[in-house]
Write a protein that holds these residues in place. Structure first.
Motif, short mmCIF file in Angstrom:
data_model
loop_
_atom_site.label_atom_id
_atom_site.label_comp_id
_atom_site.label_asym_id
_atom_site.label_seq_id
_atom_site.Cartn_x
_atom_site.Cartn_y
_atom_site.Cartn_z
N TYR A 9 -22.59 7.99 64.73
CA TYR A 9 -23.82 8.77 65.13
C TYR A 9 -23.77 9.01 66.63
CZ TYR A 9 -25.68 4.37 67.52
OH TYR A 9 -25.91 3.57 68.22
N PHE A 10 -24.71 9.72 67.12
CA PHE A 10 -24.73 9.70 68.84
C PHE A 10 -26.31 9.71 68.93
CE2 PHE A 10 -24.39 14.40 67.61
CZ PHE A 10 -25.61 14.72 68.24
N SER A 11 -26.56 9.50 70.30
CA SER A 11 -27.81 9.32 70.50
C SER A 11 -28.25 9.42 72.05
CB SER A 11 -28.58 8.16 70.25
OG SER A 11 -28.07 6.80 70.75
N ARG A 12 -29.50 9.92 72.41
CA ARG A 12 -29.70 9.99 73.87
C ARG A 12 -30.16 8.52 74.51
NH1 ARG A 12 -30.42 15.06 76.93
NH2 ARG A 12 -30.53 14.14 78.83
N HIS A 13 -29.45 7.93 75.44
CA HIS A 13 -29.85 6.59 75.88
C HIS A 13 -31.06 6.61 76.81
CE1 HIS A 13 -27.87 6.23 79.52
NE2 HIS A 13 -26.86 6.38 79.07
N ARG A 14 -31.75 5.57 76.78
CA ARG A 14 -32.91 5.70 77.62
C ARG A 14 -32.87 4.22 78.59
NH1 ARG A 14 -38.12 6.11 73.69
NH2 ARG A 14 -39.17 6.59 75.63
N LEU A 82 -27.25 11.32 63.23
CA LEU A 82 -26.17 10.79 62.17
C LEU A 82 -25.13 11.97 62.01
CD1 LEU A 82 -25.18 8.70 60.17
CD2 LEU A 82 -26.34 9.79 58.44
N VAL A 83 -23.94 11.66 62.26
CA VAL A 83 -22.74 12.68 62.43
C VAL A 83 -22.36 12.54 61.01
CG1 VAL A 83 -20.59 13.39 63.37
CG2 VAL A 83 -22.47 12.48 64.78
N THR A 84 -21.52 11.22 60.74
CA THR A 84 -21.26 11.30 59.19
C THR A 84 -21.47 9.73 58.63
OG1 THR A 84 -19.10 11.27 58.25
CG2 THR A 84 -18.97 10.95 60.41
N ARG A 112 -13.27 15.40 78.78
CA ARG A 112 -13.36 16.87 79.07
C ARG A 112 -12.55 17.32 77.92
NH1 ARG A 112 -12.84 14.72 84.39
NH2 ARG A 112 -10.86 14.66 84.22
N HIS A 113 -11.28 16.60 77.56
CA HIS A 113 -10.48 17.32 76.61
C HIS A 113 -11.10 17.57 75.37
CE1 HIS A 113 -6.90 18.21 74.20
NE2 HIS A 113 -7.19 17.32 73.45
N TYR A 114 -11.73 16.37 74.77
CA TYR A 114 -12.37 16.54 73.40
C TYR A 114 -13.67 17.13 73.32
CZ TYR A 114 -8.64 13.32 71.48
OH TYR A 114 -7.42 13.05 71.23
N GLY A 115 -14.48 17.05 74.46
CA GLY A 115 -15.69 17.96 74.62
C GLY A 115 -15.56 19.14 75.02
N GLU A 116 -14.38 19.54 75.53
CA GLU A 116 -14.06 21.13 76.00
C GLU A 116 -15.17 21.47 76.98
OE1 GLU A 116 -14.23 23.18 72.31
OE2 GLU A 116 -12.39 22.06 71.44
N ARG A 123 -23.80 16.87 70.95
CA ARG A 123 -24.26 17.89 70.16
C ARG A 123 -23.55 19.09 70.12
NH1 ARG A 123 -29.77 18.38 73.63
NH2 ARG A 123 -28.04 18.84 75.07
N GLN A 124 -22.57 19.47 70.99
CA GLN A 124 -21.78 20.47 70.90
C GLN A 124 -20.29 20.08 70.32
OE1 GLN A 124 -23.41 23.06 71.85
NE2 GLN A 124 -24.88 22.26 72.63
N ILE A 125 -19.91 19.02 70.08
CA ILE A 125 -18.69 18.69 69.58
C ILE A 125 -18.72 18.64 68.17
CG2 ILE A 125 -17.01 16.74 70.01
CD1 ILE A 125 -17.80 15.92 72.28
#
Ligand code: FAD
Length: 161
Positions: A9-14, A82-84, A112-116, A123-125
């Motif tokens: 998963y990914f999330s925006r940290h606070r 949740l990504v997977t 930079r490479h994987y995130g392009e 959210r864009q990957i």
């Protein structure tokens, strides 16, 4: 028979955006995560930069779900996506109760490479690229340049199997 699962998963940290506070907050999260994960047979990796967390959790289905439910409720981040969550045949982070690496000068090229893009935005990957990014950053390990963010990993003290 229980099934080995891998959840990403990914999330925006606070966490406070001030460098010291963020590092301290991540260290606090990690200390609890490692203790719980050793108890629960969870392994994985946590990546962060100045805005985002991305995390892999591996373990028995029930343990992964219970851990993720606690993580979902944690006020130290928001917008958990949740990504997977899929069955896998082997652990990728068998040696780590929770490897943890922050973005730094030493691994910025991988983001930079994987995130392009210069600005990492999970959210864009594509999901497989996010998984590959986490892998690549953990494999490069905790190097920590002079002005880079502190990075570290935590070796699992007990058998993860
Ligand atoms: P308790 O310790 O009883 O806490 C009660 C509530 O307060 C929980 O919602 C808890 O999240 C929250 N809380 C606890 N400490 C703080 C604090 N310092 N500031 C604000 N709120 C707080 N846990 C794992 O077991 N394994 C992991 O791999 C893992 N990874 C994490 C990754 C991230 C990005 C984050 C943010 C948290 C992670 N955690 C992990 C921590 C998890 O969210 C729980 O805090 C922890 O598992 C303890 O759960 P508990 O229900 O026993 O909470």
């Amino acid at each position: 028979m229980t099934m080995l699962m891998r959840l990403i998963y990914f999330s925006r940290h606070r966490l406070d955006q001030r460098y010291d506070d963020r590092e301290r907050a991540v260290a606090e999260i990690l200390a609890v995560a490692v203790a719980n994960n050793q108890r629960d047979g969870i392994t994985g990796a946590l990546l962060y930069d100045d805005r985002w967390f991305a995390q892999v959790l591996e373990g028995d289905e029930g343990a992964v779900s219970a851990t993720f439910e606690r993580i979902l409720r944690d006020p130290r981040h928001r917008d958990v996506s949740l990504v997977t969550m899929e069955g896998v045949s082997a652990r990728r982070y068998a040696d780590f109760a929770m490897a943890c690496v922050g973005r730094s000068q030493d691994n910025g090229d991988l983001f930079r490479h994987y995130g392009e893009d210069d600005r990492f935005d999970p959210r864009q990957i594509r999901r497989d690229r996010l998984s590959d990014l986490i892998d690549a950053v953990v494999r490069r390990g905790p190097t920590g340049g002079p002005t880079g963010e502190q990075t570290w990993t935590t070796k699992n003290a007990t058998s993860a199997a």
